[in-house]
Design an enzyme around this catalytic site. Structure first.
Site, PDB file in Angstrom:
ATOM      1  CG  ASN A  69      -0.330   0.640   2.422  1.00 37.22           C
ATOM      2  OD1 ASN A  69      -0.302   1.868   2.567  1.00 37.22           O
ATOM      3  ND2 ASN A  69       0.207  -0.190   3.291  1.00 37.22           N
ATOM      4  CB  ILE A  71      -2.716   5.353   2.128  1.00 34.62           C
ATOM      5  CG1 ILE A  71      -3.038   3.857   2.243  1.00 34.62           C
ATOM      6  CG2 ILE A  71      -3.977   6.205   2.267  1.00 34.62           C
ATOM      7  CD1 ILE A  71      -3.947   3.299   1.185  1.00 34.62           C
ATOM      8  CG  ASN A  99       0.972   6.983  13.898  1.00 30.39           C
ATOM      9  OD1 ASN A  99       1.386   7.829  13.096  1.00 30.39           O
ATOM     10  ND2 ASN A  99       1.605   5.841  14.095  1.00 30.39           N
ATOM     11  CB  CYS A 131       7.766  10.906   7.947  1.00 27.76           C
ATOM     12  SG  CYS A 131       6.273  10.207   8.610  1.00 27.76           S
ATOM     13  CB  THR A 194       4.890  -1.255   5.445  1.00 26.63           C
ATOM     14  OG1 THR A 194       5.261   0.089   5.159  1.00 26.63           O
ATOM     15  CG2 THR A 194       3.437  -1.297   5.890  1.00 26.63           C
ATOM     16  N   GLY A 218       1.073  -7.571   6.235  1.00 27.68           N
ATOM     17  CA  GLY A 218       0.365  -8.849   6.224  1.00 27.68           C
ATOM     18  C   GLY A 218       1.275 -10.002   6.637  1.00 27.68           C
ATOM     19  N   GLY A 266      -2.763  -5.428  12.265  1.00 27.93           N
ATOM     20  CA  GLY A 266      -2.872  -4.434  11.199  1.00 27.93           C
ATOM     21  C   GLY A 266      -3.706  -4.885  10.023  1.00 27.93           C
ATOM     22  CB  THR A 267      -2.605  -6.396   6.835  1.00 29.94           C
ATOM     23  OG1 THR A 267      -1.548  -5.450   6.647  1.00 29.94           O
ATOM     24  CG2 THR A 267      -3.162  -6.780   5.488  1.00 29.94           C
TER      25      THR A 267
END
Lengths: 306, 277
Positions: A69, A71, A99, A131, A194, A218, A266-267
């Site tokens: 992902n 986003i 967060n 980030c 991730t 995942g 999470g996922t």
């Protein structure tokens, strides 16, 4: 009677199962499906200083046992978070952890100060340090010990609430980043964010995600998460919150044995928004079956020999 | 919105590559509002297929829901292998619906490819309400059709190869019917299907200045607004709703039905690439 409760700093969690940032929205989207109060806690979607639209689509693609992902931190921004979400969290009977994401040291500070300046019922903050730092040519905070230390120190000065650094696995030595955060005064480490990944369509020869590189999550990354928790556990004395591919109580126990005090699902929420609650129930059964009176006994209790 | 383990009562191929599945799921069926809404199916209990598959509802009868799906990839293949008596995990009902007005608008319903389901449901609903309308369904060839071409009943089928009904795509048929309809009433188009079809329809309806509602598709992660994946680009003047900004809209919460002039169909981001297999 099995005791699933844990404590990190002065915050008590009824059980060690939280839901991970970015996989449970702001916690109010799933009200009709899930009693969120039964969760150990909710980590809400990354909040930036200003609202963000997020990336153009495609933003997500399936991969073997996982998802990619990108986003792009789509979020409502800190002001709407304060006015619309904080009052809702006041009504909840579970821990809500905010967060925070920033593009500069000052942005993280401004967001945290703005929220600290309100009377709120947040249990603490989780800092997304994966980030890019615009002041350092886009270098991510989370790949550099000095940046991580500086950021942690500045935020620590400004809050007494639970402060958690969420680490990226895309580094050469995650243990040294964790140590930097510990030195800076954080209360806990959450790991992992991730894993950088990519997928390309062989027919069209185009990348499957708009941004090309994206984040893998995942069950595909569970062993990576467990390994990183194991490395961090060896390096620091503060609690670790394990993240990465958790879908069952067995997965939770795996993380606890590697050294996690708590976990975030999470996922799996995308498939089953109520999976966290199911896992808590399974965890209770695991403890009964294995004569574990307190879940805390499992933390770092991996057996080295027979 | 509920999660329910539904019991499959029927699952068969009704035309080449087109399957129809019925299942009993009272909790979801009782909460359904109307055509356009969808459900999200957990096809694979293991993680070989990580995400649910969103499927437009093709009909609701009592406690039974029907879907019509096109065999496309491994997810729909797995779905087609399920047998009556087996159960399946469903999340729904999700999304908004086509809005129909009582005025004498003489709607034209256009469906193509995988976009047949919501159009068929709307067709049946309008029949129940005795609302006169035209139904146009397109396919590449006759074997992919499961309805009968019946102009007397205002049902027009099209095929790319001319093997059944009108030759060509749904677009020329729709335009000729539109001319007839707008000469005596307001006209409104309800459409669902592949992007090129929707773009062509939008061009025509814009020219005729008539309303067009479209049920759109998108690569969907969760179906309930928590993953923020299924965005489409919309006109910036549209009010913000479930997504966090003005430029993108979440198909799962704001849609799947949009007024055609509120979305940017020509957007380079609006494409069917990256479809789940």
């Amino acid at each position: 009677m099995v005791d699933l409760s844990i404590k990190i700093k002065n915050v008590e969690f009824s059980n060690p199962v939280l839901v991970a940032s970015g996989t449970f929205g702001y916690g109010n989207e799933v009200n009709e499906l899930v009693d969120v109060n039964r969760l150990g806690g909710i980590v809400t979607k990354s909040i930036t200083l200003h609202p963000r639209e997020g990336n153009p689509p495609p933003r997500m693609v399936e991969t073997p046992s996982g998802l990619l992902n990108s986003i792009g931190l789509a979020n409502i921004g800190v002001e709407r978070y304060i006015s619309e979400m904080l009052p809702y969290y006041e009504e909840l009977d579970t821990n809500v952890i905010m967060n925070i994401a920033g593009s500069s040291l000052q942005e993280y500070i401004t967001i945290l100060e703005r929220v600290e300046g309100t009377s709120n019922y947040l249990s603490g903050y989780e800092i997304n340090i994966s980030c890019p730092n615009v002041e350092k040519g886009g270098l991510e905070f989370g790949v550099d010990c000095d940046l991580t230390l500086a950021l942690t120190k500045e935020l620590r000065k400004r809050t007494d609430k639970l402060l958690i650094m969420k680490l990226s696995p895309n580094v050469t030595d995650i243990a040294s980043i964790a140590k930097a955060a510990e030195l800076g005064g954080v209360d806990a480490i959450s790991a992992i964010n991730t894993v950088v990944g990519m997928s390309i369509n062989p027919q069209t020869r185009k990348q499957n995600i708009f941004t090309g590189l994206s984040g893998l999550s995942g069950p595909a990354i569970r062993p990576v998460g467990v390994a990183n928790v194991y490395k961090i556990f060896d390096a620091v004395d503060i609690p670790i919150i394990g993240i990465g591919g958790i879908t069952s109580a067995d997965d939770v126990v795996e993380y606890l044995l590697a050294g996690a005090t708590a976990v975030q699902v999470g996922t799996a929420n995308f498939r089953d928004p109520g999976i966290g609650i199911q896992i808590i129930k399974q965890l209770f059964e695991y403890c009964e079956e294995h004569n574990v009176p307190s879940i805390r006994e499992l933390v770092g209790a991996i057996r080295d020999e027979d | 919105m509920k999660i329910e383990v539904a019991s499959i009562s029927g699952n068969k191929e009704i035309a080449r590559g087109i399957w129809k599945m019925d299942f009993d799921c009272p909790n979801i069926a009782n909460n359904v509002s109307g055509p356009g809404q969808f459900i999200n199916i957990k096809v694979d209990p293991s993680w070989e297929i990580p995400l649910r598959r969103p499927m437009s509802i093709a009909g609701v009868k009592g406690e039974k829901i029907t879907i019509i799906y096109k065999l496309f990839g491994k997810g729909t293949k797995m779905l087609s292998e399920l047998r009556p008596g087996q159960s399946i995990n469903i999340l729904g009902p999700l999304g908004n619906m086509f809005s129909t007005s009582d005025k004498d608008s003489f709607p034209i319903l256009v469906g193509g490819g995988v976009g047949i389901a919501p159009i068929l449901w709307l067709h049946n609903e309008l029949n129940i309400k005795s609302v006169s309308h035209i139904l146009i369904i397109g396919a590449t060839t006759a074997e992919e059709h499961f309805l009968q071409h019946n102009p007397n009943k205002n049902i027009f089928l099209t095929t790319d190869d001319g093997s059944m009904g009108e030759l060509g795509t749904v677009v020329p048929t729709m335009e000729s019917k539109l001319k007839e309809v707008t000469s005596r009433s307001f006209g409104i188009i309800y459409a669902c299907g592949p992007t090129p079809m929707l773009k062509a329809i939008h061009r025509i309806t814009t020219g005729y200045k008539i309303d067009c509602q479209m049920a759109l598709e998108s690569y969907m992660g969760c179906g309930i607004g928590i993953c923020q994946s299924c965005v489409i680009e919309r006109k910036n003047d549209s009010p913000k709703e479930h997504s966090y900004g003005k430029r993108f809209s979440l198909v799962c919460r704001d849609g799947p039905v949009y007024s055609a002039d509120k979305v940017i169909l020509s957007s380079r981001y609006f494409k069917v690439s990256g479809k789940k297999t």
